[in-house]
Design a protein around this motif. Structure first.
Motif, PDB file in Angstrom:
ATOM      1  N   THR A 183       0.838  -1.195   0.000  1.00 13.68           N
ATOM      2  CA  THR A 183       0.000   0.000   0.000  1.00 13.68           C
ATOM      3  C   THR A 183       0.874   1.245   0.000  1.00 13.68           C
ATOM      4  O   THR A 183       1.742   1.396   0.862  1.00 13.68           O
ATOM      5  N   MET A 184       0.654   2.105  -0.964  1.00 10.29           N
ATOM      6  CA  MET A 184       1.388   3.364  -1.077  1.00 10.29           C
ATOM      7  C   MET A 184       0.459   4.508  -0.687  1.00 10.29           C
ATOM      8  O   MET A 184      -0.598   4.682  -1.285  1.00 10.29           O
ATOM      9  N   THR A 185       0.834   5.289   0.307  1.00 14.45           N
ATOM     10  CA  THR A 185       0.038   6.418   0.773  1.00 14.45           C
ATOM     11  C   THR A 185       0.869   7.688   0.689  1.00 14.45           C
ATOM     12  O   THR A 185       1.910   7.796   1.336  1.00 14.45           O
ATOM     13  N   VAL A 186       0.429   8.633  -0.134  1.00  7.90           N
ATOM     14  CA  VAL A 186       1.119   9.912  -0.286  1.00  7.90           C
ATOM     15  C   VAL A 186       0.100  11.035  -0.076  1.00  7.90           C
ATOM     16  O   VAL A 186      -1.104  10.805  -0.131  1.00  7.90           O
ATOM     17  N   LYS A 187       0.593  12.261   0.153  1.00  7.95           N
ATOM     18  CA  LYS A 187      -0.323  13.318   0.583  1.00  7.95           C
ATOM     19  C   LYS A 187      -0.042  14.653  -0.109  1.00  7.95           C
ATOM     20  O   LYS A 187       1.089  14.949  -0.493  1.00  7.95           O
ATOM     21  N   PHE A 188      -1.110  15.435  -0.232  1.00  6.41           N
ATOM     22  CA  PHE A 188      -1.047  16.844  -0.600  1.00  6.41           C
ATOM     23  C   PHE A 188      -1.615  17.649   0.562  1.00  6.41           C
ATOM     24  O   PHE A 188      -2.607  17.249   1.176  1.00  6.41           O
ATOM     25  N   THR A 189      -0.995  18.800   0.866  1.00  4.84           N
ATOM     26  CA  THR A 189      -1.466  19.654   1.955  1.00  4.84           C
ATOM     27  C   THR A 189      -1.344  21.120   1.552  1.00  4.84           C
ATOM     28  O   THR A 189      -0.352  21.516   0.924  1.00  4.84           O
ATOM     29  N   ASN A 190      -2.358  21.913   1.893  1.00  5.78           N
ATOM     30  CA  ASN A 190      -2.218  23.369   1.850  1.00  5.78           C
ATOM     31  C   ASN A 190      -1.893  23.803   3.274  1.00  5.78           C
ATOM     32  O   ASN A 190      -2.775  23.852   4.134  1.00  5.78           O
ATOM     33  N   ALA A 191      -0.632  24.108   3.516  1.00  2.27           N
ATOM     34  CA  ALA A 191      -0.187  24.455   4.858  1.00  2.27           C
ATOM     35  C   ALA A 191      -0.525  25.888   5.237  1.00  2.27           C
ATOM     36  O   ALA A 191      -0.203  26.328   6.336  1.00  2.27           O
ATOM     37  N   GLY A 192      -1.182  26.619   4.323  1.00  2.00           N
ATOM     38  CA  GLY A 192      -1.633  27.966   4.652  1.00  2.00           C
ATOM     39  C   GLY A 192      -0.494  28.985   4.617  1.00  2.00           C
ATOM     40  O   GLY A 192       0.559  28.741   4.059  1.00  2.00           O
ATOM     41  N   PRO A 193      -0.726  30.146   5.234  1.00  4.65           N
ATOM     42  CA  PRO A 193      -1.875  30.474   6.091  1.00  4.65           C
ATOM     43  C   PRO A 193      -3.170  30.780   5.329  1.00  4.65           C
ATOM     44  O   PRO A 193      -4.234  30.807   5.930  1.00  4.65           O
ATOM     45  N   ALA A 194      -3.081  31.007   4.022  1.00  2.00           N
ATOM     46  CA  ALA A 194      -4.280  31.412   3.284  1.00  2.00           C
ATOM     47  C   ALA A 194      -5.039  30.209   2.745  1.00  2.00           C
ATOM     48  O   ALA A 194      -4.454  29.168   2.434  1.00  2.00           O
ATOM     49  N   TRP A 195      -6.343  30.360   2.613  1.00  2.00           N
ATOM     50  CA  TRP A 195      -7.139  29.407   1.857  1.00  2.00           C
ATOM     51  C   TRP A 195      -7.105  29.858   0.398  1.00  2.00           C
ATOM     52  O   TRP A 195      -6.793  31.015   0.096  1.00  2.00           O
ATOM     53  N   VAL A 196      -7.396  28.952  -0.505  1.00  2.00           N
ATOM     54  CA  VAL A 196      -7.336  29.289  -1.928  1.00  2.00           C
ATOM     55  C   VAL A 196      -8.669  28.919  -2.564  1.00  2.00           C
ATOM     56  O   VAL A 196      -9.111  27.773  -2.500  1.00  2.00           O
ATOM     57  N   TRP A 197      -9.284  29.919  -3.166  1.00  3.97           N
ATOM     58  CA  TRP A 197     -10.509  29.713  -3.929  1.00  3.97           C
ATOM     59  C   TRP A 197     -10.218  30.108  -5.372  1.00  3.97           C
ATOM     60  O   TRP A 197     -10.139  31.304  -5.682  1.00  3.97           O
ATOM     61  N   PRO A 198     -10.021  29.142  -6.264  1.00  2.00           N
ATOM     62  CA  PRO A 198      -9.698  29.483  -7.655  1.00  2.00           C
ATOM     63  C   PRO A 198     -10.812  30.306  -8.286  1.00  2.00           C
ATOM     64  O   PRO A 198     -11.989  29.970  -8.164  1.00  2.00           O
ATOM     65  N   ARG A 199     -10.419  31.367  -8.941  1.00  2.00           N
ATOM     66  CA  ARG A 199     -11.392  32.194  -9.629  1.00  2.00           C
ATOM     67  C   ARG A 199     -11.585  31.688 -11.054  1.00  2.00           C
ATOM     68  O   ARG A 199     -10.795  30.895 -11.570  1.00  2.00           O
ATOM     69  N   GLU A 200     -12.658  32.153 -11.667  1.00  2.00           N
ATOM     70  CA  GLU A 200     -12.972  31.719 -13.019  1.00  2.00           C
ATOM     71  C   GLU A 200     -11.803  32.018 -13.954  1.00  2.00           C
ATOM     72  O   GLU A 200     -11.263  33.120 -13.977  1.00  2.00           O
ATOM     73  N   GLY A 201     -11.401  31.004 -14.709  1.00  2.00           N
ATOM     74  CA  GLY A 201     -10.277  31.146 -15.623  1.00  2.00           C
ATOM     75  C   GLY A 201      -8.962  30.656 -15.062  1.00  2.00           C
ATOM     76  O   GLY A 201      -8.011  30.424 -15.814  1.00  2.00           O
ATOM     77  N   ASP A 202      -8.869  30.484 -13.724  1.00  2.00           N
ATOM     78  CA  ASP A 202      -7.647  29.950 -13.126  1.00  2.00           C
ATOM     79  C   ASP A 202      -7.484  28.478 -13.480  1.00  2.00           C
ATOM     80  O   ASP A 202      -8.456  27.708 -13.443  1.00  2.00           O
ATOM     81  N   LYS A 203      -6.267  28.071 -13.821  1.00  2.00           N
ATOM     82  CA  LYS A 203      -6.002  26.674 -14.102  1.00  2.00           C
ATOM     83  C   LYS A 203      -5.853  25.909 -12.795  1.00  2.00           C
ATOM     84  O   LYS A 203      -5.179  26.354 -11.877  1.00  2.00           O
ATOM     85  N   ALA A 204      -6.501  24.764 -12.736  1.00  2.25           N
ATOM     86  CA  ALA A 204      -6.480  23.977 -11.505  1.00  2.25           C
ATOM     87  C   ALA A 204      -5.107  23.351 -11.293  1.00  2.25           C
ATOM     88  O   ALA A 204      -4.497  22.819 -12.226  1.00  2.25           O
ATOM     89  N   VAL A 205      -4.626  23.432 -10.059  1.00  2.06           N
ATOM     90  CA  VAL A 205      -3.385  22.767  -9.703  1.00  2.06           C
ATOM     91  C   VAL A 205      -3.682  21.289  -9.462  1.00  2.06           C
ATOM     92  O   VAL A 205      -4.681  20.934  -8.836  1.00  2.06           O
ATOM     93  N   ARG A 206      -2.801  20.426  -9.971  1.00  4.39           N
ATOM     94  CA  ARG A 206      -3.009  18.985  -9.829  1.00  4.39           C
ATOM     95  C   ARG A 206      -1.793  18.345  -9.169  1.00  4.39           C
ATOM     96  O   ARG A 206      -0.705  18.928  -9.132  1.00  4.39           O
ATOM     97  N   VAL A 207      -1.994  17.147  -8.668  1.00  2.00           N
ATOM     98  CA  VAL A 207      -0.919  16.353  -8.092  1.00  2.00           C
ATOM     99  C   VAL A 207      -0.596  15.223  -9.067  1.00  2.00           C
ATOM    100  O   VAL A 207      -1.493  14.497  -9.506  1.00  2.00           O
ATOM    101  N   VAL A 208       0.680  15.081  -9.405  1.00  2.00           N
ATOM    102  CA  VAL A 208       1.118  14.056 -10.354  1.00  2.00           C
ATOM    103  C   VAL A 208       1.911  13.001  -9.594  1.00  2.00           C
ATOM    104  O   VAL A 208       2.939  13.305  -8.975  1.00  2.00           O
ATOM    105  N   ILE A 209       1.430  11.759  -9.637  1.00  2.00           N
ATOM    106  CA  ILE A 209       2.039  10.653  -8.894  1.00  2.00           C
ATOM    107  C   ILE A 209       2.617   9.651  -9.884  1.00  2.00           C
ATOM    108  O   ILE A 209       1.905   9.144 -10.753  1.00  2.00           O
TER     109      ILE A 209
END
Length: 403
Positions: free
Chosen positions: A214-240
């Motif tokens: 079993t392989m367990t890996v993680k993504f975290t937004n450590a802050g301090p800000a929250w992120v709300w993508p606005r219209e037209g922003d490209k989504a950030v992805r995780v590549v494994i």
């Protein structure tokens, strides 16, 4: 908590799906269905806000106008802010509720203020004092929404029970100021100077060939800000990318195969939130120094200056590679596998392959076992010679005995 009628629930579902632009487009439809004799209220008074820092405040002054021909006997103005903003104080003729995220709408706070005042056709009104809104530590890309209604809009069914404010009531006063607005709902971007640290965490795997691990890996937004993508922003992805020599038996949630790797999304970008991706991998073969990775995609993230934690390793240690002798010995090649460590591998090489001297560079039992073979062989040869001599003497003695 007050509840709305089925018709109003249906309307609010349409609002969530269409957004503010859709609401403007719905106005002619309402008129076509016999509602032309209702007040035509619009709201404005706020321009986009930028350059705030956490702790800063802005004064929100709503402007209300009636573009119709019918007087609005009473009006309601709703102020809504996303989760990076907060109301400093609330007038007593306003009721506030916290609304959970739903239908791709983020968490927010909404204040609905009731004005027991008539709004005449052609007249423009503004609040007699502004409503103070503060940028929180988690503020980054936020939004202020202003909305005006000629009927009570009701509480949001996904929110908490509305609570009345305690500050003196706010009123509408006639004004000659501009900024009337042109819609019943207006969204105002509010941008704060802040950062959010996106980071990923890898893992170390261990197993034997044919094992499923079993392989367990993680993504975290450590802050301090929250992120709300606005219209037209490209989504950030995780590549494994799994380690070489493995195959995926079961992939993680929110992940799809793409170009030899797995591209994964995340449910939330709130500060402190994250996503855990769990894969089941089968170890097909041993690949020396096998290593995979988890990394963020390359979309621009000006709010995230720390790039050092945007990538992490996924290592794989395959057991049985010489530490327990299972990698060789029976085919006479165990000496080379024994050289990678392990005293058991060395001793089995000397016995099975008879190449003890060639394996002395690995140390351990190989070096010790090699020289011990020579004295043993000499002793065996001497024993054979002595036995042959004794047999010859006995035969000669028998030949000399009288009959």
């Amino acid at each position: 908590m007050p509840t709305s009628s089925p018709a109003r629930r249906t309307f609010r579902s349409s609002v969530a799906a269409l957004g503010a632009a859709g609401l403007v487009a719905l106005a002619p439809v309402s008129a076509a269905h016999g509602e032309e004799n209702t007040p035509d209220l619009v709201v404005g008074g706020m321009a986009p806000v930028s350059g705030l820092r956490p702790g800063d405040g802005i004064d929100v002054t709503a402007t209300v106008a009636n573009k119709g021909t019918v007087t609005a006997e009473k009006v309601w103005v709703a102020y809504s802010v996303t989760r990076g903003l907060d109301f400093a104080e609330m007038p007593s003729n306003c009721r506030v509720q916290h609304v959970r995220p739903y239908d791709e709408m983020p968490e927010r706070w909404t204040a609905v203020c009731a004005f027991e005042q008539a709004v005449e056709p052609g007249a423009v009104y503004t609040t007699d004092r502004p409503l103070r809104v503060t940028a929180l530590d988690r503020a980054l890309n936020d939004e202020l929404r202003l909305r005006v209604e000629s009927a009570y809009p009701g509480a949001d069914e996904n929110g908490s029970d509305p609570v009345a404010g305690t500050a003196p009531p706010v009123k509408l006063v006639v004004t000659e100021a501009g900024g009337v607005g042109s819609a019943r709902i207006v969204d105002v971007p509010v941008t704060t100077v802040n950062t959010a640290d996106y980071q990923v965490t890898g893992t170390a795997l261990r197993g034997s060939v044919a094992d499923t691990v079993t392989m367990t890996v993680k993504f975290t937004n450590a802050g301090p800000a929250w992120v709300w993508p606005r219209e037209g922003d490209k989504a950030v992805r995780v590549v494994i990318t799994p380690p070489a020599g493995t195959s995926v038996v079961k992939r993680g949630t929110f992940c799809r195969a793409e170009d030899g790797a797995y591209v994964c999304g995340m449910r939330s970008l709130y500060e402190g939130s994250g996503e855990t991706y769990t894969f089941d991998l089968r170890i097909d073969r041993r690949v020396p120094d096998a290593k995979g990775s988890i990394a963020l995609s390359t979309e621009a993230r000006p709010f995230d200056p720390d790039k050092a934690n945007d990538q992490a390793d996924i290592t794989l240690d395959v057991a049985g590679d010489g530490s327990d002798g299972s990698a060789g010995g029976s085919d006479g090649t165990g000496g080379s596998s024994g050289s990678t460590g392990g005293s058991d591998g060395g001793s089995s090489s000397a016995v099975a392959g008879g190449t003890a001297n060639s394996g002395t560079t690995s140390g351990g039992n190989l070096a010790e076992t090699g020289p011990s073979v020579l004295p043993t062989a000499g002793m065996a040869a001497a024993a054979v010679a002595v036995g042959a001599g004794m047999l010859l003497i006995q035969r000669r003695r028998r030949a000399q005995l009288p009959d």
